[in-house]
Design a protein around this motif. Sequence first.
Motif, mmCIF file in Angstrom:
data_model
loop_
_atom_site.group_PDB
_atom_site.id
_atom_site.type_symbol
_atom_site.label_atom_id
_atom_site.label_comp_id
_atom_site.label_asym_id
_atom_site.label_seq_id
_atom_site.Cartn_x
_atom_site.Cartn_y
_atom_site.Cartn_z
ATOM 1 N N ILE A 239 0.850 -1.191 0.000
ATOM 2 C CA ILE A 239 0.000 0.000 0.000
ATOM 3 C C ILE A 239 0.885 1.240 0.000
ATOM 4 C CG2 ILE A 239 -1.846 1.242 1.191
ATOM 5 C CD1 ILE A 239 -2.469 -1.418 2.657
ATOM 6 N N LYS A 240 0.576 2.164 -0.878
ATOM 7 C CA LYS A 240 1.341 3.406 -0.952
ATOM 8 C C LYS A 240 0.403 4.550 -1.299
ATOM 9 C CE LYS A 240 5.340 5.536 -3.224
ATOM 10 N NZ LYS A 240 6.466 5.331 -4.173
ATOM 11 N N ALA A 241 0.621 5.707 -0.682
ATOM 12 C CA ALA A 241 -0.136 6.918 -0.988
ATOM 13 C C ALA A 241 0.817 7.977 -1.522
ATOM 14 C CB ALA A 241 -0.862 7.431 0.245
ATOM 15 N N VAL A 242 0.356 8.724 -2.530
ATOM 16 C CA VAL A 242 1.136 9.790 -3.136
ATOM 17 C C VAL A 242 0.280 11.051 -3.166
ATOM 18 C CG1 VAL A 242 2.305 10.575 -5.235
ATOM 19 C CG2 VAL A 242 2.466 8.173 -4.550
ATOM 20 N N SER A 243 0.860 12.180 -2.755
ATOM 21 C CA SER A 243 0.132 13.449 -2.781
ATOM 22 C C SER A 243 1.106 14.592 -3.014
ATOM 23 C CB SER A 243 -0.625 13.671 -1.470
ATOM 24 O OG SER A 243 -1.263 14.932 -1.462
ATOM 25 N N ASN A 259 -4.030 16.815 5.355
ATOM 26 C CA ASN A 259 -4.132 18.140 4.726
ATOM 27 C C ASN A 259 -3.835 18.118 3.224
ATOM 28 O OD1 ASN A 259 -4.620 19.218 7.338
ATOM 29 N ND2 ASN A 259 -2.404 19.284 7.711
ATOM 30 N N ALA A 260 -4.359 17.124 2.553
ATOM 31 C CA ALA A 260 -4.164 17.026 1.107
ATOM 32 C C ALA A 260 -5.394 17.515 0.363
ATOM 33 C CB ALA A 260 -3.864 15.583 0.714
ATOM 34 N N THR A 261 -5.176 17.977 -0.837
ATOM 35 C CA THR A 261 -6.277 18.328 -1.730
ATOM 36 C C THR A 261 -6.551 17.191 -2.702
ATOM 37 O OG1 THR A 261 -5.500 20.621 -1.614
ATOM 38 C CG2 THR A 261 -7.131 20.095 -3.324
ATOM 39 N N GLU A 262 -5.498 16.470 -2.997
ATOM 40 C CA GLU A 262 -5.582 15.353 -3.933
ATOM 41 C C GLU A 262 -4.590 14.284 -3.499
ATOM 42 O OE1 GLU A 262 -4.816 14.553 -8.747
ATOM 43 O OE2 GLU A 262 -4.976 16.591 -7.955
ATOM 44 N N ALA A 263 -5.002 13.013 -3.586
ATOM 45 C CA ALA A 263 -4.101 11.917 -3.221
ATOM 46 C C ALA A 263 -4.403 10.710 -4.094
ATOM 47 C CB ALA A 263 -4.252 11.559 -1.748
ATOM 48 N N THR A 264 -3.370 9.971 -4.422
ATOM 49 C CA THR A 264 -3.526 8.746 -5.198
ATOM 50 C C THR A 264 -2.997 7.583 -4.381
ATOM 51 O OG1 THR A 264 -3.191 10.005 -7.238
ATOM 52 C CG2 THR A 264 -3.056 7.609 -7.389
ATOM 53 N N ILE A 265 -3.813 6.554 -4.237
ATOM 54 C CA ILE A 265 -3.468 5.374 -3.452
ATOM 55 C C ILE A 265 -3.202 4.227 -4.410
ATOM 56 C CG2 ILE A 265 -4.278 3.767 -1.683
ATOM 57 C CD1 ILE A 265 -6.334 6.142 -0.980
ATOM 58 N N PHE A 266 -2.106 3.535 -4.173
ATOM 59 C CA PHE A 266 -1.730 2.398 -5.005
ATOM 60 C C PHE A 266 -1.740 1.127 -4.167
ATOM 61 C CE2 PHE A 266 0.198 6.115 -6.885
ATOM 62 C CZ PHE A 266 0.007 5.941 -8.248
ATOM 63 N N LEU A 267 -2.353 0.081 -4.722
ATOM 64 C CA LEU A 267 -2.352 -1.235 -4.092
ATOM 65 C C LEU A 267 -1.761 -2.226 -5.080
ATOM 66 C CD1 LEU A 267 -6.010 -1.339 -2.681
ATOM 67 C CD2 LEU A 267 -3.968 -0.474 -1.536
ATOM 68 N N SER A 268 -0.748 -2.942 -4.634
ATOM 69 C CA SER A 268 -0.132 -3.963 -5.472
ATOM 70 C C SER A 268 -0.107 -5.273 -4.691
ATOM 71 C CB SER A 268 1.295 -3.548 -5.854
ATOM 72 O OG SER A 268 1.892 -4.509 -6.701
ATOM 73 N N ALA A 269 -0.420 -6.366 -5.362
ATOM 74 C CA ALA A 269 -0.488 -7.652 -4.667
ATOM 75 C C ALA A 269 0.043 -8.755 -5.560
ATOM 76 C CB ALA A 269 -1.919 -7.958 -4.245
ATOM 77 N N ALA A 270 0.550 -9.801 -4.935
ATOM 78 C CA ALA A 270 1.031 -10.967 -5.668
ATOM 79 C C ALA A 270 1.086 -12.156 -4.721
ATOM 80 C CB ALA A 270 2.415 -10.697 -6.265
ATOM 81 N N THR A 271 1.171 -13.350 -5.297
ATOM 82 C CA THR A 271 1.321 -14.586 -4.523
ATOM 83 C C THR A 271 2.549 -15.338 -5.018
ATOM 84 O OG1 THR A 271 0.127 -16.151 -5.936
ATOM 85 C CG2 THR A 271 -1.205 -14.725 -4.492
ATOM 86 N N SER A 272 2.896 -16.387 -4.295
ATOM 87 C CA SER A 272 4.032 -17.214 -4.706
ATOM 88 C C SER A 272 3.616 -18.346 -5.641
ATOM 89 C CB SER A 272 4.735 -17.785 -3.472
ATOM 90 O OG SER A 272 3.880 -18.674 -2.766
ATOM 91 N N PHE A 273 2.352 -18.375 -6.054
ATOM 92 C CA PHE A 273 1.895 -19.410 -6.977
ATOM 93 C C PHE A 273 2.761 -19.411 -8.236
ATOM 94 C CE2 PHE A 273 -0.810 -20.662 -10.617
ATOM 95 C CZ PHE A 273 -1.088 -21.970 -10.242
ATOM 96 N N ASN A 274 3.250 -20.594 -8.606
ATOM 97 C CA ASN A 274 4.167 -20.698 -9.735
ATOM 98 C C ASN A 274 3.785 -21.844 -10.671
ATOM 99 O OD1 ASN A 274 6.388 -19.974 -11.283
ATOM 100 N ND2 ASN A 274 7.801 -21.290 -10.152
ATOM 101 N N GLY A 275 2.498 -22.164 -10.689
ATOM 102 C CA GLY A 275 2.036 -23.241 -11.558
ATOM 103 C C GLY A 275 1.355 -24.333 -10.767
ATOM 104 N N PHE A 276 0.461 -25.038 -11.447
ATOM 105 C CA PHE A 276 -0.365 -26.050 -10.771
ATOM 106 C C PHE A 276 0.445 -27.212 -10.225
ATOM 107 C CE2 PHE A 276 0.257 -27.867 -14.903
ATOM 108 C CZ PHE A 276 0.136 -29.239 -14.752
ATOM 109 N N ASP A 277 1.641 -27.420 -10.770
ATOM 110 C CA ASP A 277 2.418 -28.599 -10.404
ATOM 111 C C ASP A 277 3.706 -28.268 -9.650
ATOM 112 O OD1 ASP A 277 3.575 -27.321 -12.547
ATOM 113 O OD2 ASP A 277 3.889 -29.142 -13.736
ATOM 114 N N ARG A 278 3.800 -27.031 -9.151
ATOM 115 C CA ARG A 278 5.000 -26.626 -8.431
ATOM 116 C C ARG A 278 4.679 -26.235 -6.994
ATOM 117 N NH1 ARG A 278 8.902 -23.144 -12.500
ATOM 118 N NH2 ARG A 278 9.022 -24.709 -14.164
#
Length: 820
Positions: A239-243, A259-278
């Motif tokens: 999670i990150k906020a930029v203003s 005390n911001a007039t404008e802000a942009t929030i970023f959400l990035s996500a991932a898993t360790s899934f590397n294939g059905f057989d791994r």
Amino acid sequence: MKKFLILFTCLIPFAGICQDNLKLWYKQPAKVWTDALPLGNGRLGAMVFGRVKQELIQLNEATLWSGGPVRTNVNPDAYANLLLAREALFKDEDYAKAYNYAKNMQGYYSESYLPLGDLTITQDLKDTVPTAYYRDLNIRNAISTTRYTINGVTYTRQVIISAPSQVIVIHFTASKAGQLNFKLGAASLLKHSMVMLPGNQLAMKGKAPAHADPNYVDSANPITYDVTGCKGMRFQLQIKAVSKDGKISADTTGVNVKNATEATIFLSAATSFNGFDRCPVSEGKDESKIAGDYMKKASAQSWPTLLAAHYADYRHFFNRVSFKLATPADNSNASLPTDERLVAYTSGVKDPDLETLYFQYGRYLLISSSRTKGVPANLQGIWNKELRPPWSSNYTTNINTQMNYWPAEVANLSEMHVPLIDFIKNVAVTGRRTAKEFYHAKGWVLHHNSDIWALTNPVGDKGKGDPTWANWTMGSPWMSQHLWWHYQYTKDKKYLREVAYPLMKGAAQFCEDWLVPDKDGYLVTAPSVSPENAFFDDKGKKASVSIATTMDMSIIRDLFANVIAAANELGDDKAFRDTIIAKQAKLYPFHIGKKGNLQEWYKDWEDPEPHHRHVSHLFGLFPGNQISPVNTPELTAAAKKTLELRGDEGTGWSLAWKINFWARLLDGNHSYKMIKDLLRATAVSGTKYSGGGGSYINLFDAHPPFQIDGNFGGVSGMAEMLLQSQNNEINMLPALPDAWATGEISGLKARGNFEVSMRWKDMKLTSASVLAVVGGKCTIRTGAPIKVAGVTAGSKRTANGYVTTFNTQKGARYKISSII
């Protein structure tokens, strides 16, 4: 008679019909999950509640599932019990004994699709009661907006999930300077911890369970974690906020913006899934690096830049199809909030724009939930808030997974079909092991349930499942239909040779070994079920396991026909083709019962539940093409009688399937009735198998509970009413209902890779165009004779309309007009 106002003044002929008001909107925040609005980029999903003081955005990541790679040889006794079950069926006709032997052929339950977590935005407000409130989901642009005014300040939150940037972006503004003060927090139902990252970034790190029992299993310990083994992938949310003008700080409790007039929030996500057989633990991807790389790249871009790239990416798919119907002059219902609009529609108010909105909403949902390689849309697309979701939110392959993809090709979203095709490649690998270990058979098999790990065994925890659903064996031949469809719509011969045909052949090889002769020499399946349904046998006893159910035989007949056609297309594998032709001739045929209906079972038995939600024995009508008014009138009449006996009630997906059935019967008015039933407002919770289906106020399909298949099945049904192409011809307006007497649609796809646009008025086709993407022979069936500009092609009258055939050139567009 009401006058109609036809608003087609903004049209450019067949190049993108003007589609206004493609929004779901509300005057209040979501109270429950099925009020919230879904966003997705195929991998990340979010449900936006639109709350004022404490906004809630529920998050998902498509690869976040419990468990790990499937175990092999989990039931060495399966084959012995298969032989015993067949003996009970053929020798003794003891269906109860066969049922018990089938239970002894089961393996383990599938794993569950999991929620990632919740993001909260707690706003520091002096007053929490807005003087104005609005929230919407604009499906033309895949953006959600929440707007409200408090103490003279208007606050606006916009949310997108960018496919180009692979992040969730929330843009927050205030109409007066410095008025934004809020805190971002995160939580999860899964085991997790909060850690700080450089640059005032917050991360939620966690681990998925080793196993989550299905929600229908009564278990003292349904959720288990694995400390040392290969079950339980890692995940991370950043999670990150930029203003530009606000002050940002963070600790492990959250990210603060002051005390911001404008802000942009970023959400990035991932898993360790590397294939059905791994192993997702020792061989897993670096989820921290993946999420971090996406975050770094995205957060360096401005909101306008991110938004422009998002719009361009999404519109590339969405804008391919436009749909407009004539609307009543007093179409005041269209101006209502969506919840009120749905309730009014349910009460009988005509609202054709709501119907076209629902059609496009289904396309929006498919784009939003099916863009991850090897991870197709599950029972809930990609949206789930439960640790033990309904039916594990898995891949239920006796109808639901397939229904998700019925509209993919015809609604011009062929790319969204690819994750399912990739998934089929995976289950073909594990399915070969299951076919060999459980049944001593060649080829590959897939049963009723699967998951991200490509599970293929009959589920039931080795004897605890009901064979009525758990021991259904027809997943591989039915999935193979989608392989063939993708070829029919694309005509990609390289794909057919390298991908589709080998997989289809493997499914046919399994069916070869699974089929056995009955007393009359017909090839039949045994044991056999008609999914989730039962019968009264000759002795009046209730049973569900028999031989040669009509669904089984229809699916195999469909597979064999497609394998033969594919071999002919490739001009190869003649010996195998001839073997399949010979076996096809011996398949147990359709039977018409004493009530004039299509027989569901091997014998003409009675149903304990005459109005059962499944109508599986009509597979040959749809999605198959073995029954049609043109080619098989007697079977068509039997199929119609079957639907009349079954009745119109059902769960959401059942209602959707019936739209498609009635469209194939060329009864547009009955299809339209089913659309109205599918769009009836419902607040039903829990499980209600009869009369409970409809739509929640966010237009999610109500099974109930929520399942996304009804949304996709509804889109398919609407398309089938307007365009069919299953029998080497394009049938224009085959099941047009009176309620859609005037309208137009552009961009639908027909088999042969033809793109079709049509206009009609007063129930008659007025003009159309066909784009021949790859060229070839084009045959069109219409209700009245037509002429095709630039070619010599006469319309021949038949017992079922007019047929026009002409040759097309690659890339050429052919304009069609009605002669009458």
